[in-house]
Enzyme design. Structure first.
Site, short mmCIF file in Angstrom:
data_model
loop_
_atom_site.label_atom_id
_atom_site.label_comp_id
_atom_site.label_asym_id
_atom_site.label_seq_id
_atom_site.Cartn_x
_atom_site.Cartn_y
_atom_site.Cartn_z
N HIS A 64 12.46 35.32 -14.40
CA HIS A 64 11.39 35.74 -13.49
C HIS A 64 12.00 36.64 -12.42
CE1 HIS A 64 8.37 35.63 -10.36
NE2 HIS A 64 7.51 35.29 -11.30
N GLU A 105 5.65 41.68 -15.75
CA GLU A 105 5.23 41.42 -14.37
C GLU A 105 5.82 42.49 -13.44
OE1 GLU A 105 4.19 37.00 -13.77
OE2 GLU A 105 6.33 37.21 -13.50
N ASN A 141 2.48 29.46 -13.22
CA ASN A 141 3.82 29.33 -12.65
C ASN A 141 3.65 28.87 -11.21
OD1 ASN A 141 6.38 29.68 -11.63
ND2 ASN A 141 6.37 31.92 -11.78
N TRP A 142 3.94 27.60 -10.99
CA TRP A 142 3.72 27.04 -9.64
C TRP A 142 4.82 27.42 -8.65
CZ3 TRP A 142 1.35 21.44 -9.45
CH2 TRP A 142 0.04 21.51 -9.93
N LYS A 143 5.90 27.99 -9.15
CA LYS A 143 7.02 28.38 -8.27
C LYS A 143 7.45 27.16 -7.43
CE LYS A 143 5.30 33.05 -8.54
NZ LYS A 143 5.17 34.36 -7.95
N GLY A 155 2.09 38.55 -6.24
CA GLY A 155 1.70 38.00 -4.95
C GLY A 155 1.18 39.02 -3.96
N SER A 207 -0.63 39.01 -9.65
CA SER A 207 -1.93 39.01 -8.97
C SER A 207 -3.12 38.86 -9.91
CB SER A 207 -2.08 40.28 -8.11
OG SER A 207 -1.14 40.26 -7.05
N GLY A 224 0.56 33.08 -10.92
CA GLY A 224 1.22 32.35 -9.85
C GLY A 224 0.20 31.69 -8.94
N GLY A 225 -0.11 32.36 -7.84
CA GLY A 225 -0.97 31.79 -6.79
C GLY A 225 -2.27 31.19 -7.31
N GLU A 260 11.70 36.76 -9.37
CA GLU A 260 12.18 36.07 -8.16
C GLU A 260 13.56 35.46 -8.41
OE1 GLU A 260 8.61 33.79 -7.58
OE2 GLU A 260 7.60 35.64 -7.00
P1 PGA Z 1 1.10 35.89 -8.71
O1 PGA Z 1 2.50 35.52 -9.38
O2 PGA Z 1 0.03 35.58 -9.74
O3 PGA Z 1 1.00 34.99 -7.51
O4 PGA Z 1 1.13 37.33 -8.38
C1 PGA Z 1 2.74 35.78 -10.74
C2 PGA Z 1 4.15 35.40 -11.10
O5 PGA Z 1 5.05 35.65 -10.30
O6 PGA Z 1 4.40 34.85 -12.19
#
Ligand code: PGA
Length: 252
Positions: free
Chosen positions: A96, A166, A11-13, A172, A211, A232-233, A98
């Site tokens: 998600h 999640e 997930n590149w956000k 993050g 994470s 994500g990251g 966010e």
């Molecule tokens: P993260 O994000 O791996 O950077 O913690 C995961 C996500 O929000 O899907």
């Protein structure tokens, strides 16, 4: 009942300008040269989807990070599930945390969005997760079970549904729950899915996200009822993401 192949999804956000397409080309090459034991998906920002799909990559599927809860109409700035399917997206991340936090998406909205994703032939990756306060109050299972039950639309079938667990406090932050904690939540989700879909519900992939990196992926991905990751990251660079994908070389 065996589950389908694990899925490792990136997930590149809101990250990635045009040049970031090169990372996906590199990732596709790395996966193609390996004997990947899991399916690989990248959900880039919507601005990059068209360019990436044109590359006809063989080893990486492309998905989106959100869609609207309606099919068409006066919704400035929004994108419909049908538009994303038309581009070639196979999956859409829905609900998600966010989006739940930034855009006030509750389970009712998430349910509508997932329904759209599924109606137009993509797989909905429905995200659930508890806040730090809920976690500390010991309410994790209650919150997750309720989110899963109310976020899955009535038109959902096993083949177009994926759940991603999640915890908000793990996203993050570099913090991850214990393996026992992840197993407990994933097993509860699995039970809800079997209640909802019958024994076939056990075939639905339940991803862990928050994470995930190359150091913790093996422990998390070997956990009972964990069938992949939402990353994500650590999905932004092809080498980092491929190291997570490669963990499946060591998991039966
Ligand atoms: P993260 O994000 O791996 O950077 O913690 C995961 C996500 O929000 O899907």
């Amino acid at each position: 009942m065996t589950r389908p192949k694990a899925l490792v999804a990136g997930n590149w956000k809101m990250n990635g300008l045009k040049g970031a397409v090169d990372e996906i080309i590199k990732l596709n090459d790395l996966v193609g040269r390996s004997d990947a034991k899991c399916d690989v998906l990248i959900c880039p920002p919507v601005t990059l989807i068209f360019a990436i799909i044109q590359l006809n990559l063989k080893h990486v599927s492309i998905g989106a990070q959100d869609c609207h809860g309606k099919s068409i109409g006066a919704h400035t700035g929004d994108v419909s599930a049908e538009m994303l399917k038309d581009l070639g997206c196979t999956h859409i991340i829905i609900g998600h945390s966010e989006r739940r936090v930034d855009h006030g998406e509750n389970n009712v909205i998430v349910n509508k969005k997932a329904s759209q994703a599924q109606k137009f032939g993509t797989t909905a990756i429905i995200c659930v997760g508890e806040t730090i306060d809920e976690y500390e109050a010991g309410k994790t299972l209650e919150v997750i079970v309720s989110q899963v039950k109310s976020s899955i639309p009535s038109n959902a079938i096993v083949e177009n549904t994926i759940i991603a667990y999640e915890p908000l406090w793990a996203i993050g932050s570099g913090k991850v729950p214990t393996v026992e904690g992840v197993e407990e939540v994933h097993t509860s989700i699995s039970k809800v899915l079997v209640e909802r879909f019958g024994s076939e519900g056990a075939k639905i992939n339940i991803l862990y996200g928050g994470s995930v990196n190359a150091s913790n992926a093996h422990a998390l991905m070997s956990t009972v009822n964990v069938n992949g990751a939402l990353v994500g990251g650590a999905s932004l660079k092809a080498d980092d993401f491929f190291n997570i994908i490669s963990v499946y070389d060591q998991i039966d």
